[in-house]
Design a protein around this motif. Structure first.
Motif, short mmCIF file in Angstrom:
data_model
loop_
_atom_site.label_atom_id
_atom_site.label_comp_id
_atom_site.label_asym_id
_atom_site.label_seq_id
_atom_site.Cartn_x
_atom_site.Cartn_y
_atom_site.Cartn_z
N LYS A 49 -2.03 -11.91 -2.19
CA LYS A 49 -1.43 -10.88 -3.04
C LYS A 49 -1.23 -11.44 -4.43
N THR A 50 -1.21 -10.55 -5.40
CA THR A 50 -0.95 -11.00 -6.76
C THR A 50 0.05 -10.08 -7.43
N GLN A 51 0.76 -10.62 -8.38
CA GLN A 51 1.59 -9.79 -9.24
C GLN A 51 1.27 -10.20 -10.67
N VAL A 52 1.37 -9.25 -11.56
CA VAL A 52 1.22 -9.58 -12.97
C VAL A 52 2.59 -9.54 -13.62
N LYS A 53 2.87 -10.51 -14.45
CA LYS A 53 4.19 -10.58 -15.09
C LYS A 53 4.05 -10.35 -16.58
N GLY A 54 5.20 -10.19 -17.20
CA GLY A 54 5.22 -10.06 -18.65
C GLY A 54 4.77 -8.68 -19.11
N GLN A 60 9.14 -7.09 -17.24
CA GLN A 60 9.20 -7.52 -15.84
C GLN A 60 7.81 -7.50 -15.22
N ALA A 61 7.78 -7.93 -13.99
CA ALA A 61 6.50 -7.99 -13.27
C ALA A 61 6.21 -6.67 -12.57
N THR A 62 5.06 -6.60 -11.93
CA THR A 62 4.64 -5.35 -11.29
C THR A 62 5.56 -4.94 -10.15
N ASP A 82 0.27 0.26 0.54
CA ASP A 82 1.71 0.28 0.75
C ASP A 82 2.48 0.19 -0.55
N GLY A 83 1.78 -0.25 -1.58
CA GLY A 83 2.38 -0.22 -2.91
C GLY A 83 3.22 -1.42 -3.25
N GLY A 84 3.53 -1.50 -4.52
CA GLY A 84 4.43 -2.54 -4.97
C GLY A 84 3.76 -3.87 -5.24
N THR A 85 2.44 -3.95 -5.05
CA THR A 85 1.80 -5.24 -5.29
C THR A 85 0.31 -5.05 -5.54
N LEU A 86 -0.30 -6.06 -6.14
CA LEU A 86 -1.75 -6.10 -6.25
C LEU A 86 -2.27 -7.02 -5.16
N GLY A 87 -3.47 -6.79 -4.72
CA GLY A 87 -4.09 -7.75 -3.80
C GLY A 87 -4.77 -8.82 -4.61
N ARG A 129 -3.84 0.11 -13.58
CA ARG A 129 -3.91 -0.53 -14.89
C ARG A 129 -3.55 -1.99 -14.81
N ALA A 130 -2.57 -2.33 -13.94
CA ALA A 130 -2.18 -3.73 -13.81
C ALA A 130 -3.36 -4.55 -13.29
#
Lengths: 448, 301, 322
Positions: free
Chosen positions: A164-169, A296-298, A370-375, A389-390
């Protein structure tokens, strides 16, 4: 009195029975280990996920369990790295699959002790697919090096599977309040006048997070430094080679302080320090709006929605983000992300199958749904416009850089996070904080 | 009515009203005592009360106003948090496992500690003080430093990952304090009782089992509570020694209530209330042993 | 299912085994010649307790002491470098200062309040209820306590509705809200120490109360007949009789104060100058600096030895008096 106990027979019986019980107990107790030696039917997984994340993980695993019949035993464990370190030192059973360690020295040490099994082994023939499907920044050591312990690459081999990945900033805003254009540069962002949009202040911030207080502040400063001074400086700083008193880092702190001054942040500095990060964005949706922007992050989207169930906030229509504006155009390609990974600690057939499954697009698509995150796979589809977009931001990044604090030694991270809290509270202490951080840095990265 | 009956009735009426006045005066004198106690209890209860009430509220409500607002309409009570806790996979077995871990461990360590404390209190032997300092001094050792060696010992004994290893670990960690406390209590028992029993022909075994232990019941009862709840609330020892095995006590299972970012913390309030319930029940149950009279006359002035 | 069986077996079997051990062992010992008996008996009785403690505490402690002289990879001896780090690092000074504050205030108030409450509630009929009220914070885990006190200490900007109990109360008196956990160094450390006291008083009260009940009523009656008022009785009769228990409870609280970790960790993790020794040690452990963490452990152990010697002296007094 004494006669009752005087009888030899009763004592002997007591002693004998008691011993018998204990022996039986010992024998019975041993059946309890659900060790994982070469199992093809069960997998033990440790994860830091809980709540909604855990539910999403179980959704991901459901098709796997029904198709293969393998039973996955999940335990939420927020102390897994320490426990595994103890287990390695003591030679006791390790979980089959668990997150890899963040400390680069530990990664190297565990690989050399054979505790971490390579992803090449785990995935076998599907390894090449995994590499081509996943964001390059997560699977390739920069500059063609053989080692990048931050993403689990040692000696050219991979030891961490990215899932999983999240983008921050990202700069979040309420679409109904901020109707202007996304600012092109960071200075433009700071120059925006909130009263133009009927908001009380420019930023909302919340740095409180219990034992981890200060991490949102470190996200903010990380995103500044990587865009202000570049990835070389950033990485060498994370590795402890660039000092905190270095002009580049000091400049980063000074820029950060502009974001958290009493004028810029909602409620003033004390509010920013006392508010929990999950609630920090609440003023965005109040009327009148408390602030224009939250950095904040995604993953923050679920916090917006759960705090205001009656408003039924929708991504894209009610709230949206723009990427962190440019600080120094030379370094625009640097994006801050973090990822969830799994390492394999026991090479069993069932564990291999689970690792292979988690690397597939089908599995990660469930996470995305399920949302809330990037793969971690590039080609997933996102129904949520914000996450779509993220994902673009993540693919478009030249360098997906890790969060600095997370990959520093733990005592350095603690001092770093708390230094941000301290300078926010008392901006005049900047110089003394930075020299203190140098001292911590000198001691933290050594081995004694 | 005869003259005596009238007089008696009048006398008893006077006596009763005098004693009623006396009573009132006595109660008035006692008023400060009651006030102090009630005020202290109120201060002590309020924070916990806040959490208990918040466990019946929704997340949104909690962010907007403090818990005292639920005392006025609209109250906004909901069982959502409790439902979430009870819906966790494996929560019912986990309560059982918590009990299975706690009770035997408590029994084991208290039995051993009482015996050892008796020896330290009533028998002289060389090295007694040294042993005592070492054992009790180790209360200060941070538990993390003991994990790896103890794990290695369990591995050598083939007890890794068994519930027995957790019992033994808790016993090992708890014994120092228990020996410390019980030695003090046992040492305070009057010598005369033991001496007269010895004269009657009772050996050490009898003196210990039939005299010392019954007289130590209040101390053992109060110790039981703390030992019980120390093990019941423990997370680290359970995770370390049970790690990969299938047993999940309650403390481990509720970690999964909250996301790694802390989302869902409102459910922890309900989990905390549930977790508190059993030790509290044990405490209330053991209150009956804190009664004056069991050892009355044993501590001389 | 077999776990339940094992547990039942343990609960029944262990006391039985100990029962048998004591009785059987005594049978053997009583047959020994006199001097040997006196020598063998105490070791026999103390063996299980000492044995356990040795395995679980003594051996790891020795190992800890050894580690404290090695580097964190366990490959080389580094002499006193880890101790040098501990004593010279500036963060340590803050932690030591705070730990001393914990030692003084936490211990004093926890024991004092425990004593006062035990004595007071002994005299009312609703003693059980009062004790339950004071005991209530004790079974609360540190994480739950941090949630509770988050509600108590919560801070909102001045002028906005307060969600924290304490700041709401301040608001009633038209005071400004206080960021309880931020105001260094007195307010926030005081707040944390208060949370510690809040959880500890129940413990002190219960233990002292058990000893209080052992004081015979005849002694108290005799004092009352002699004309002593209640305050004098408490000061001159009850407290001296309770002194051994107070010392034990006080020692335990002092050790707890030195070891305090959970509350500080979950509420601030030492931010804003609230660090204590245990949180410093933990952050060393987290970064795998085992040598430094071990050095802290050794220092703590050495620090309480004098305290224990005091306890031993008092035990000796107790023995002489009985």
């Amino acid at each position: 009195m004494a006669e009752v106990f005087g009888r030899l027979s009763s004592k002997a019986i007591a002693l004998g029975l008691g011993t018998l019980f204990l022996v039986a107990a010992c024998g019975g107790g041993n059946n309890g280990t659900s060790g994982s030696s070469a199992s093809s039917t069960d997998v033990t997984v440790w994860t830091a996920w809980g709540g909604a994340e855990l539910k999403a993980f179980k959704d991901v695993l459901a098709p796997f369990q029904s198709k293969t019949g393998i039973k996955v035993h999940i335990t939420t464990n927020r102390d897994s790295t320490n426990q595994i370190a103890n287990g390695i030192a003591a030679g006791t059973d390790l979980p089959d699959i668990a997150p890899g360690p963040t400390d680069p020295t530990q990664v190297k040490s565990w690989v050399s002790k054979g505790a971490l099994k390579s992803i090449e082994t785990a995935l076998g023939s599907s390894f090449n697919d995994y590499i081509s499907n996943t964001y390059a920044a997560l699977t390739t050591a920069p500059g063609g090096a053989t080692d990048d312990p931050y993403i689990g690459i040692i000696g050219g081999k991979h030891y961490e599977l990215m899932v999983k990945t999240q983008v921050k900033g990202l700069i979040w805003y309420n679409k109904k309040v901020f109707t202007g254009q996304a600012p092109a540069t960071f200075d433009d962002l700071l120059a925006i006048n909130p009263s133009q949009y009927n908001a009380k202040s420019l930023f909302c911030a919340g740095f409180e997070s219990g034992a981890a207080s200060g991490w949102p502040a470190s996200d903010q400063i990380d995103n500044i430094i990587m865009r202000q001074s570049g990835d070389q400086v950033y990485t060498s700083w994370v590795q402890g080679k660039t000092k905190f008193t270095d002009p580049a880092i000091k400049l980063g702190y000074q820029t950060f302080l502009k974001e958290v001054s009493d004028q810029a942040v909602y409620g003033g500095r004390n509010t920013a320090l006392s508010t929990n990060f999950g609630k920090a964005g609440d003023p965005l949706f109040k009327q009148p709006a408390g602030c224009l922007f939250l950095e904040q992050a995604t993953f923050i989207t679920s916090f917006f929605q759960q705090d205001f169930p009656s408003l039924n906030l929708k991504a894209g229509t009610d709230f949206d983000f723009f990427a962190h504006p440019s600080v120094n155009s030379q370094f625009d390609g640097n994006v801050n992300g973090f990822y969830d990974n799994f390492s394999m600690y026991n090479d069993t057939p069932a564990a291999r199958q689970l690792m292979q499954y988690m690397a597939t697009k089908d599995a990660q698509q469930i996470w995305a749904n399920d949302g809330g995150t990037l793969g971690a796979i590039k080609s997933l589809t996102y129904n949520d416009p914000v996450f779509k977009r993220a994902a673009d931001v993540a693919s478009g990044a030249k360098n997906l850089l890790v969060t600095a604090g997370d990959f520093m030694p733990a005592d350095m991270q603690k001092a770093f996070w708390q230094s941000l809290l301290n300078v926010t509270r008392n901006p005049g202490s900047l110089n003394s904080e930075l020299s203190h951080l140098d001292q911590v840095q000198a001691a933290a990265y050594t081995t004694s | 009515m005869s003259a005596e009956q009238v007089t008696t009735r009048r006398e008893s009426a006077v006596t009763r009203s005098v004693s009623a006045l006396d009573n009132f005066g006595y109660r008035l004198q006692r008023l400060p005592l009651h006030l102090v106690i009630i005020i202290i209890c109120a201060i002590w209860i309020v924070p916990t009360l806040g959490m208990v009430i918040n466990s019946f509220r929704s997340l949104q409500d909690m962010g907007v106003a403090g818990w005292w607002t639920t005392l006025f309409p609209p109250h906004g009570f909901t069982l959502e948090s409790y439902k979430q806790v009870l819906a966790i996979e494996g929560v019912a077995p986990s309560i059982l496992y918590s009990i299975l871990i706690t009770i035997p461990a408590t029994v084991i360590q208290l039995s051993i500690a009482t015996m050892g404390a008796y020896a330290f209190a009533w028998m002289k032997f060389p090295g007694r003080n040294l042993f005592f300092i070492v054992i009790v001094g180790l209360m200060v050792v941070p538990i993390q430093m003991t994990l790896i060696p103890v794990l290695q010992i369990f591995k050598a004994l083939h007890l890794s990952g068994t519930i027995i290893s957790v019992w033994l670990a808790h016993s090992g960690y708890g014994l120092p304090f228990e020996v410390f406390l019980l030695r003090n209590y046992l040492g305070g028992l009057p010598r005369e009782i033991f001496e007269s029993a010895e004269v009657d022909g009772a050996g050490h075994a009898v003196r210990f089992l039939r005299i010392a232990v019954p007289m130590t019941i209040p101390a053992i009862a109060s110790l039981t509570i703390f030992v019980f709840l120390g093990i019941w609330n423990d997370l680290l020892v359970a995770l370390t020694f049970l790690g990969v095995s299938a047993y999940r006590p309650f403390t481990v299972v509720i970690t999964g209530l909250v996301t790694s970012f802390g989302g869902g913390w409102q459910f922890l309030t309900a989990a905390a209330v549930l977790q508190m319930a059993l030790p509290l029940a044990v405490f209330i149950f053991l209150q009956r042993y804190f009664v004056r009279g069991i050892t009355s006359g044993s501590v001389k002035g | 299912m077999d776990q339940i069986i094992t547990a039942v077996v343990a609960v029944v079997g262990v006391p039985l085994v100990i029962f048998g051990y004591i009785i059987g062992g005594e049978q053997v010992i009583e047959r020994l010649p006199g001097r040997l008996q006196g020598w063998a008996r105490p070791y026999f009785w103390a063996l299980p307790a000492v044995g356990f403690a040795t395995i679980f505490m003594v051996y790891p402690m020795v190992r800890t002491a050894v580690i404290s002289f090695r580097n964190s990879e366990d490959t080389d001896w580094v002499g006193f470098a880890n101790y040098h780090y501990f004593f010279t690092f500036p963060d340590t000074l803050t932690a030591l200062r705070n730990s001393v504050a914990w030692l003084i205030f936490y211990t004093f108030f926890a024991v004092f309040l425990g004593l006062v409450i035990a004595i007071l509630v002994d005299r009312v009929r609703y003693e059980s209820l009062a004790k339950i009220a004071i005991f209530l914070p004790v079974p609360i885990s540190a994480v739950a306590a941090s949630i509770i006190w988050k509600f108590m200490f919560d801070y909102q900007a001045p002028g906005t509705p307060q969600t924290g109990t304490l700041n709401a109360v301040l608001g009633i008196f038209h005071g400004d809200p206080v960021p309880w956990l931020l105001d260094e160094p007195v307010v926030n450390n005081g707040a944390l120490i208060f949370v510690g006291i809040w959880t500890a008083v129940g413990f002190c009260m219960v233990i002292i109360s058990a000893s209080l009940k052992a004081i015979s009523t005849e002694v108290l009656e005799a004092a009352r007949i002699d004309g002593a008022n209640e305050f004098q009785i408490v000061r001159l009769v009850i407290t001296p009789l309770l002194w051994p228990t107070i010392t034990v409870v006080g020692t335990t609280m002092l050790i707890n104060a030195l070891k305090t970790f959970d509350i500080v960790y979950v509420m601030t993790n030492g931010a804003y100058e609230t660090d204590v020794i245990a949180t410093r040690m933990f952050s060393q452990l987290q970064s795998a600096h085992y040598g430094r963490a071990a050095a802290v452990g050794v220092v703590l152990f050495i620090a309480i030895v004098p305290l224990l010697i005091v306890n031993i002296r008092r035990f000796q007094q107790q023995e002489e008096q009985r």
